[in-house]
Design a protein around this motif. Sequence first.
Motif, mmCIF file in Angstrom:
data_model
loop_
_atom_site.group_PDB
_atom_site.id
_atom_site.type_symbol
_atom_site.label_atom_id
_atom_site.label_comp_id
_atom_site.label_asym_id
_atom_site.label_seq_id
_atom_site.Cartn_x
_atom_site.Cartn_y
_atom_site.Cartn_z
ATOM 1 N N LEU A 101 0.786 -1.227 -0.030
ATOM 2 C CA LEU A 101 0.013 0.138 0.142
ATOM 3 C C LEU A 101 0.849 1.126 -0.016
ATOM 4 O O LEU A 101 1.812 1.318 0.844
ATOM 5 C CB LEU A 101 -0.783 -0.092 1.238
ATOM 6 N N VAL A 102 0.641 2.316 -0.916
ATOM 7 C CA VAL A 102 1.305 3.534 -1.065
ATOM 8 C C VAL A 102 0.552 4.514 -1.026
ATOM 9 O O VAL A 102 -0.374 4.832 -1.894
ATOM 10 C CB VAL A 102 2.260 3.474 -2.149
ATOM 11 N N GLU A 103 0.564 5.442 0.251
ATOM 12 C CA GLU A 103 -0.204 6.633 0.365
ATOM 13 C C GLU A 103 0.295 7.746 -0.536
ATOM 14 O O GLU A 103 1.657 7.782 -0.378
ATOM 15 C CB GLU A 103 -0.682 6.841 1.956
ATOM 16 N N SER A 104 -0.375 8.737 -0.735
ATOM 17 C CA SER A 104 -0.001 10.063 -1.348
ATOM 18 C C SER A 104 -0.941 11.169 -0.679
ATOM 19 O O SER A 104 -2.152 10.945 -0.773
ATOM 20 C CB SER A 104 0.417 9.961 -2.745
ATOM 21 N N GLY A 105 -0.717 12.570 -1.126
ATOM 22 C CA GLY A 105 -1.628 13.594 -1.059
ATOM 23 C C GLY A 105 -1.519 14.283 -0.145
ATOM 24 O O GLY A 105 -2.267 15.330 0.219
ATOM 25 N N GLY A 106 -0.634 14.097 0.925
ATOM 26 C CA GLY A 106 -0.401 14.789 2.328
ATOM 27 C C GLY A 106 0.205 15.947 1.994
ATOM 28 O O GLY A 106 0.638 16.219 0.966
ATOM 29 N N GLY A 107 0.185 17.140 2.969
ATOM 30 C CA GLY A 107 0.750 18.047 2.928
ATOM 31 C C GLY A 107 0.375 19.148 3.879
ATOM 32 O O GLY A 107 -0.395 18.676 4.697
ATOM 33 N N LEU A 108 0.517 20.369 3.637
ATOM 34 C CA LEU A 108 0.324 21.321 4.641
ATOM 35 C C LEU A 108 -0.953 22.043 4.064
ATOM 36 O O LEU A 108 -1.054 22.363 2.664
ATOM 37 C CB LEU A 108 1.538 22.338 4.664
ATOM 38 N N VAL A 109 -2.036 22.466 4.650
ATOM 39 C CA VAL A 109 -3.157 23.127 4.211
ATOM 40 C C VAL A 109 -3.754 23.904 5.383
ATOM 41 O O VAL A 109 -3.420 23.694 6.549
ATOM 42 C CB VAL A 109 -4.108 21.741 4.072
ATOM 43 N N ARG A 110 -4.533 24.970 5.131
ATOM 44 C CA ARG A 110 -4.917 26.045 6.083
ATOM 45 C C ARG A 110 -6.272 25.400 6.765
ATOM 46 O O ARG A 110 -6.895 24.706 6.119
ATOM 47 C CB ARG A 110 -5.057 27.032 5.375
#
Length: 114
Positions: free
Chosen positions: A3-12
């Motif tokens: 399983l490989v996750e993606s799409g995370g990051g910094l958001v307001r």
Amino acid sequence: VQLVESGGGLVRPGGSLRLSCAASGRVSSINAMAWYRQAPGKQRDLLALITTGGSANYADSVKGRFTISRDNAKNTVYLQMNSLKPEDTAVYYCNGRIGVLLFWGQGTLVTVSS
């Protein structure tokens, strides 16, 4: 199963993100997929689960804000996160289930901050 996750990051605060989890290997044997998160110093909590039939369940903390979905043709599960709050900051993990066996991704960090 990998399983490989993606799409995370910094958001307001108040913003949105969509996480993806791509599965490979014995994907045809997976009974259900889920998203968990773990904040620093806290336990890993179940957020949402979706069965092979498409039935979904949510933790109260994210109900109405997060939506889990799956694209069987792409062997991918998504977590759409709306109205994000600072307390949603955590590492988010994808989970696949084959009977009593659990498979985990490496996690993706989501930071909600102004």
